[in-house]
Scaffold this active site. Structure first.
Site, PDB file in Angstrom:
ATOM      1  CE  LYS A   1      -3.703 -45.195  10.836  1.00  0.00           C
ATOM      2  NZ  LYS A   1      -2.575 -45.405   9.941  1.00  0.00           N
TER       3      LYS A   1
ATOM      4  CD  GLN B   1      -1.072 -46.172   6.681  1.00  0.00           C
ATOM      5  OE1 GLN B   1      -1.756 -45.546   7.482  1.00  0.00           O
ATOM      6  NE2 GLN B   1      -0.580 -47.364   6.965  1.00  0.00           N
TER       7      GLN B   1
ATOM      8  CG  ASP C   1       2.481 -43.204  13.628  1.00  0.00           C
ATOM      9  OD1 ASP C   1       1.620 -43.772  14.318  1.00  0.00           O
ATOM     10  OD2 ASP C   1       2.521 -43.249  12.389  1.00  0.00           O
TER      11      ASP C   1
END
Ligand code: NAP
Length: 285
Positions: free
Chosen positions: A53, A97, A120
């Site tokens: 990322k 995460q 997300d």
């Protein structure tokens, strides 16, 4: 022999295009989009995803901050950190995460993220929007799957699509996005009877099972498009592999993705797109 749809190639194209838009955003809004990633602990898989990322952000010109905390962090402290990031006007997108340590309730953490910064698309408000056909941040992996089908020029409308897997982060949203594109969708799972009979009728087969080389040649319709979401270790070679027995299925399918180099690079690329989308939405609020 199937055409291999390269996620790597599409990711590169999309990243080049995004990189071109960043100077315009800087000029228009006075700063670039900013993604904050929260990483708890030192799980090798999570570290590798977070590095990917960071690399993606650097390629495109998105500001990236990674906040690393030990696994002994309390749920209250993590909620406090999320609150700080929510309040920080210079942060546009927040990603925690997963997986989180067992003593932390992941749902509680995701629910605490400002829905406008939920890059997300996992916050219940964004999930509801997806199923209610409202404009929203789409979850990255499902969005990447659709982008791969479109890139290859595969017709979705009216086709039989089968998704193996019904998780909230992959199977279910992929199925919804396929339905939104007018496919006739069947969702299969671990209790599905006659799986092979169902999968071998699919024009588009999406594998999101999490089992190495699970989809065999005899489960695939002649000329189907097969998208492999799985990321597994091959028990024999120890190498990274997908849910699809690529070597044998590629002789039967018309399109197929590879692991690595298929869905994976698209997931990160869609995260970068979503970060820019969150930024623009916040700037224009
Ligand atoms: P998950 O939550 O474990 O879901 C797996 C799904 O597969 C479940 O719905 C399960 O059914 C179903 N399943 C298990 N065994 C089956 C069987 N024998 N027959 C039919 N269905 C079966 O996994 P996930 O989070 O969706 O992830 C799936 C895979 O994608 C994993 O390999 C993961 O690492 C990978 N992934 C990749 C990316 C990427 O960027 N490339 C992103 C996310 C995930 P039940 O619901 O009945 O248990």
């Amino acid at each position: 022999m199937a055409v291999v749809i390269s996620g790597k190639e599409l990711a590169l194209l999309k990243r080049e295009n995004m990189a071109k838009t960043i100077p315009d955003l800087l000029e228009k809004y006075g700063r670039v989009p900013h993604l904050a990633v929260v990483l708890i602990g030192d799980d090798a898989g999570s570290i590798s995803y977070v590095r990917g990322k960071e690399k993606g952000c650097n390629e495109v010109g998105i500001k990236n901050t990674t906040i690393v905390k030990g696994t002994d962090i309390t749920e209250a402290k993590l909620l406090g950190l999320i609150d700080e990031l929510n309040q920080d006007d210079t942060v546009d997108a927040i990603l925690v995460q997963l997986p989180l340590p067992k003593h932390i309730d992941s749902d509680k953490i995701i629910n605490a993220i400002d829905p406008l910064k939920d890059v997300d698309g996992f916050h219940p408000r964004n999930v509801a929007s997806l199923y209610l056909n409202e404009k929203c941040i789409l979850p990255c992996t499902p969005k990447g799957v659709i982008a791969l089908l479109d890139y290859a020029g595969i017709e979705i409308k009216g086709k039989n699509a089968c998704v193996i897997g019904r998780s909230n982060i992959v199977g279910m949203p992929v199925a919804k996005l396929l339905l939104d594109r007018d496919a006739t969708v069947t969702i299969c799972h671990s209790k599905t009877e006659n799986l092979k009979e169902i999968t071998s009728k699919a024009d588009i087969l999406i594998a999101a099972v999490g089992k190495p080389l699970f989809v065999k040649e005899d489960m695939v319709k002649d000329g189907a498009a097969v998208i492999d979401v799985g990321v597994n270790r091959n028990p024999e070679t120890g190498k990274l592999c997908g849910d699809v027995d690529f070597v044998n299925v590629k002789g039967k399918a018309s399109f197929i993705t590879k692991v690595p180099g298929g869905v994976g690079p698209m997931t990160i690329t869609c995260l970068l797109e979503n970060t820019i989308e969150c930024f623009i939405k916040r700037m224009e609020k």
